[in-house]
Design a protein around this motif. Structure first.
Motif, short mmCIF file in Angstrom:
data_model
loop_
_atom_site.label_atom_id
_atom_site.label_comp_id
_atom_site.label_asym_id
_atom_site.label_seq_id
_atom_site.Cartn_x
_atom_site.Cartn_y
_atom_site.Cartn_z
N ALA A 1 0.83 -1.20 0.00
CA ALA A 1 0.00 0.00 0.00
C ALA A 1 0.86 1.25 0.00
O ALA A 1 0.58 2.23 -0.72
CB ALA A 1 -0.94 -0.01 1.21
N ALA A 2 1.93 1.25 0.81
CA ALA A 2 2.80 2.41 0.90
C ALA A 2 3.53 2.65 -0.42
O ALA A 2 3.62 3.79 -0.90
CB ALA A 2 3.81 2.23 2.04
N ALA A 3 4.06 1.58 -1.03
CA ALA A 3 4.78 1.73 -2.29
C ALA A 3 3.85 2.19 -3.41
O ALA A 3 4.21 3.03 -4.24
CB ALA A 3 5.44 0.41 -2.67
N THR A 4 2.63 1.64 -3.42
CA THR A 4 1.66 2.02 -4.44
C THR A 4 1.31 3.49 -4.34
O THR A 4 1.25 4.21 -5.35
CB THR A 4 0.38 1.17 -4.30
OG1 THR A 4 0.72 -0.22 -4.46
CG2 THR A 4 -0.64 1.55 -5.36
N ALA A 5 1.09 3.97 -3.12
CA ALA A 5 0.74 5.38 -2.91
C ALA A 5 1.92 6.30 -3.19
O ALA A 5 1.78 7.34 -3.84
CB ALA A 5 0.23 5.58 -1.49
N ARG A 6 3.09 5.93 -2.71
CA ARG A 6 4.26 6.79 -2.84
C ARG A 6 4.67 7.00 -4.29
O ARG A 6 5.08 8.09 -4.69
CB ARG A 6 5.43 6.20 -2.05
CG ARG A 6 6.72 7.03 -2.13
CD ARG A 6 7.79 6.41 -1.26
NE ARG A 6 7.37 6.34 0.14
CZ ARG A 6 8.08 5.76 1.09
NH1 ARG A 6 9.24 5.18 0.79
NH2 ARG A 6 7.64 5.74 2.33
N HIS A 7 4.56 5.95 -5.10
CA HIS A 7 5.04 6.01 -6.48
C HIS A 7 3.92 6.13 -7.51
O HIS A 7 4.18 6.08 -8.71
CB HIS A 7 5.90 4.79 -6.77
CG HIS A 7 7.11 4.69 -5.90
ND1 HIS A 7 8.21 5.51 -6.04
CD2 HIS A 7 7.38 3.87 -4.83
CE1 HIS A 7 9.11 5.20 -5.12
NE2 HIS A 7 8.65 4.21 -4.38
N GLY A 8 2.69 6.30 -7.06
CA GLY A 8 1.58 6.47 -7.98
C GLY A 8 1.35 5.27 -8.87
O GLY A 8 1.06 5.41 -10.06
#
Length: 238
Positions: free
Chosen positions: A50-57
């Motif tokens: 979830a964090a990687a998906t949000a951080r990198h769009g």
């Protein structure tokens, strides 16, 4: 791997075990405190995604999971506990989700002792999340000469997923890929399949290289993505 990620335009996330939790740096895929939804390591990996998906769009509908050995077994758990998160996964030299719940039973299952059968294994997946949408695509890789995780585990994993996809237990067709037999069982819905490939040895096929092959060979990022929120059709083994 990073070079291929740059070339083909996908991001990489590498969850790792800590030695204080496991001396061999293996995921505790069998532990009820780590392989269930919203608990332990499974939750931690979900939060990383979830964090990687949000951080990198990133596109949340195009997230894939893979792992080797204990990581392959953990991949089984992640696909089962968070099926709405992953579009697909490659289980490499792994074990079926829910087949063990203690350290001793984990070693028994690796040696194919006391392995639950057929629909019992499928029931573990159904009960892992309460999911009522489409299920992830599954690709299964297991060396026939594998000595640590018995090759019969591949058949157990293969037997676990087809009923969820409305697929037959037997493959729809077999094809030869670089001298190896690849068995494919297609599901009731377009774009979903159980894809099993046996290889004599896993030594030259690390988990993440295998995922790259899957992404490139099947062009998974270009496939029409499922709508995990839509009502699911009844799925039964044929």
């Amino acid at each position: 791997m990073p070079h291929m990620a740059t070339q083909y335009g996908f991001a990489l996330l590498f969850p790792e075990q800590q030695r204080q939790n496991n001396l061999d740096l293996c995921f505790d895929w069998f532990s009820p405190g780590d392989n269930r939804r919203d608990t332990g390591k499974a939750l931690s990996i979900r939060q990383m995604v979830a964090a990687a998906t949000a951080r990198h769009g990133l596109d949340p509908a195009r997230v894939f999971c893979t792992g080797l050995s204990a990581g392959g077994a953990m991949t089984s758990s992640m696909l089962a506990t968070y099926p709405e998160v992953f579009a697909g996964g490659a289980i490499i030299t792994g074990l079926p989700c829910g087949c063990a719940d203690t350290f001793a039973r984990a070693f028994d299952r690796m040696r194919l002792l006391g392995m639950p059968r057929g629909l019992e294994l499928t029931a573990f997946v159904r009960g892992a999340s309460g999911h009522d949408g489409a299920w992830p695509t599954v690709s299964i890789w297991h060396g026939t000469a594998e000595a640590t995780v018995g090759h019969g585990n591949a058949q157990a994993v293969i037997g676990q997923w087809p009923p969820l996809h409305g697929a037959a237990a037997a493959p729809d067709h077999v094809q030869i890929v670089r001298g190896q037999a690849e068995r494919i069982a297609k599901g009731a819905e377009p774009g979903f399949a159980i894809d099993a490939l046996k290889r004599p040895s896993e030594a030259a096929f690390p988990a993440f290289a295998a995922l790259c092959v899957e992404i490139v060979r099947h062009e998974l990022w270009r496939r029409p993505q499922r709508d995990s929120a839509r009502p699911a059709k009844p799925r039964h083994a044929r």
